[in-house]
Design an enzyme around this catalytic site. Structure first.
Site, short mmCIF file in Angstrom:
data_model
loop_
_atom_site.label_atom_id
_atom_site.label_comp_id
_atom_site.label_asym_id
_atom_site.label_seq_id
_atom_site.Cartn_x
_atom_site.Cartn_y
_atom_site.Cartn_z
N CYS B 92 -41.95 43.46 57.50
CA CYS B 92 -41.16 44.04 58.57
C CYS B 92 -41.57 45.50 58.73
CB CYS B 92 -39.68 43.92 58.21
SG CYS B 92 -38.60 44.73 59.37
N LEU B 93 -42.40 45.77 59.71
CA LEU B 93 -42.92 47.12 59.91
C LEU B 93 -43.01 47.34 61.42
CD1 LEU B 93 -44.23 49.63 58.54
CD2 LEU B 93 -46.41 48.42 58.61
#
Lengths: 277, 158
Positions: B92-93
């Protein structure tokens, strides 16, 4: 009768308001201003046309190479034209100023007649002649007319910027065009290079277009692919502008960069496009 | 040639020419022996001086057909211990999220450097898994221990 007897010693007073003559002179000066200005503009336009025609011709003929000297000469000539237009503006300004100032001074002055002669002879303190006013204003202008004012004028001229960009790109295809400094002749090349590669494919540009909204450049076919996949944001990281088909215009300067770059004998290896700030 | 393919070939060329120290990235081999440019494996070295050092963490990168309009999907192995990694391994970036900061101009090099940065600077505001996130926010000793244990499993053999 007194004045008549004095006629042998007749001396014109130091201030002589020849209003009629002045009016005529001013009118003449104005007509000549417009002629000179339109001549200069025409001259500038022909230099511009020749330059852009030449560049377009070279761009369409891959085997030809742009002649640095020719462009430089055109740039110098164009600058000279602007310098003359600037001088003309100064002249207009001086003339207008002189006109106003003479008009104000003459408001309270009666016409020069034999009767009024003595009045003229006695009070000359605040009155000035046409040439005095023009000269004093001109001297004033000369003091304030530093090169920085002319630079400002140069900077505001889009066509000058166009020829200057061409001249710069021929010598430095990968460098950003430096700002025209207003008070310094030094060319400041700020760090980064201009990427000659498309941000979408990472290949060198072939048919570059730029967004008129954010000025970012892309390869025509690939930005169209991007837009047709339902995306509308500019592909450049951090850029929040939307890109639309109708905002895309051919990026002539990038075409020129590519052409000059590809003609260089030694192609310096090109760093990966750094786009994250 | 499609934009996706053109771009991936150029990414590979650029990576081979120059890439950050300690990283690796290569396209996978298709069953017929040819290279599949849409599937890559890569290794992210933990930064020296952090809990993550002395290890190289494997990731897989899959590029969709619409790349680079759409971002690649990047995954650690399942159950990777990090607050911003889903149990499936998906990272999750924001730069990998189409709805957030992904932009087609972001290169492979920038992606892997972004992931390296994320290792030691997790974002507590976007938890993706319970264990690492809980430990990171409430029991730092436990968190450090777990991260170090994980590092041992990915010790850089090279």
């Amino acid at each position: 009768m007194d004045s008549v007897s004095n006629i042998e010693n007749f001396v014109l007073p130091p201030n002589v308001p020849f209003q009629r003559v002045l009016t005529r002179d001013f009118e003449f000066a104005s007509s000549f201003e417009n002629k000179v200005d339109s001549d200069l503009q025409e001259l500038g336009k022909s230099i511009l046309d020749i330059t852009s025609e030449y560049v377009n011709y070279i761009l369409q003929n891959d085997h030809l190479k742009l002649d640095e000297e020719f462009i430089q000469r055109n740039l110098d000539s164009f600058e000279q034209v602007l310098r003359n237009r600037f001088a003309l503006m100064e002249f207009k300004d001086s003339l207008q100023h002189s006109k106003d100032s003479i008009r104000n001074n003459n408001m309270n002055v009666s016409e020069l007649t034999i009767e009024a002669l003595q009045e003229y002879q006695s009070s000359t303190e605040d009155l000035k002649n046409f040439d005095d006013v023009v000269i004093s204003h001109y001297e004033e202008r000369k003091l304030s007319q530093t090169s920085s004012e002319f630079k400002k004028f140069l900077k505001s001229d889009k066509n000058y910027a166009y020829i200057r960009s061409i001249s710069f790109i021929i010598k430095n295809p990968e460098d950003p065009i430096p700002e025209l400094e207003e008070d310094d002749d030094d060319v400041n090349i700020s760090g980064g290079k201009i990427s000659l590669k498309d941000p979408l494919s990472l290949n060198y540009f072939v048919d570059p277009v730029k967004s008129s909204v954010c000025n970012h450049t892309y390869e025509r076919a690939f930005i169209l692919t991007h837009l047709s996949s339902g995306h509308s944001e500019c592909p450049i990281n951090g850029c929040r502008n939307a890109v639309t088909r109708k905002n895309l215009i051919k990026d002539d300067m990038m075409c020129l960069r590519i052409q000059v770059f590809s003609k260089r004998k030694t192609k310096p290896e090109y760093e990966t496009a750094e786009r994250i700030e | 040639m499609s934009l996706c393919k053109t771009r991936l070939q150029e990414e590979r060329k650029q990576w081979r020419k120059d890439h950050p120290f300690g990283f690796f990235a290569k396209p996978c081999k298709a069953p017929d022996g040819s290279l599949d440019l849409t599937q890559w494996t890569a290794g992210i070295p933990g930064k020296a001086g952090t809990l993550w050092e002395d290890a190289v963490y494997p990731i897989t990168i899959s590029f969709p057909e619409e790349y680079p309009s759409k971002p690649p999907k990047v995954k650690f192995p399942a159950n990777f211990y990090h607050p911003n990694v889903y149990p499936s391994g998906t990272i999750c970036l924001s730069i990998l999220n189409e709805e957030q900061d992904w932009r087609p101009a972001i290169t492979l090099k920038q992606i892997v450097l972004g992931i390296q940065e994320l290792l030691d600077t997790p974002n507590p505001d976007s938890p993706a898994q319970e264990p690492a996130w809980k430990a990171f926010s409430k029991d730092r000793t436990m968190y450090d221990k777990k991260v170090k244990e994980q590092a041992k499993r990915y010790v850089n053999a090279g």
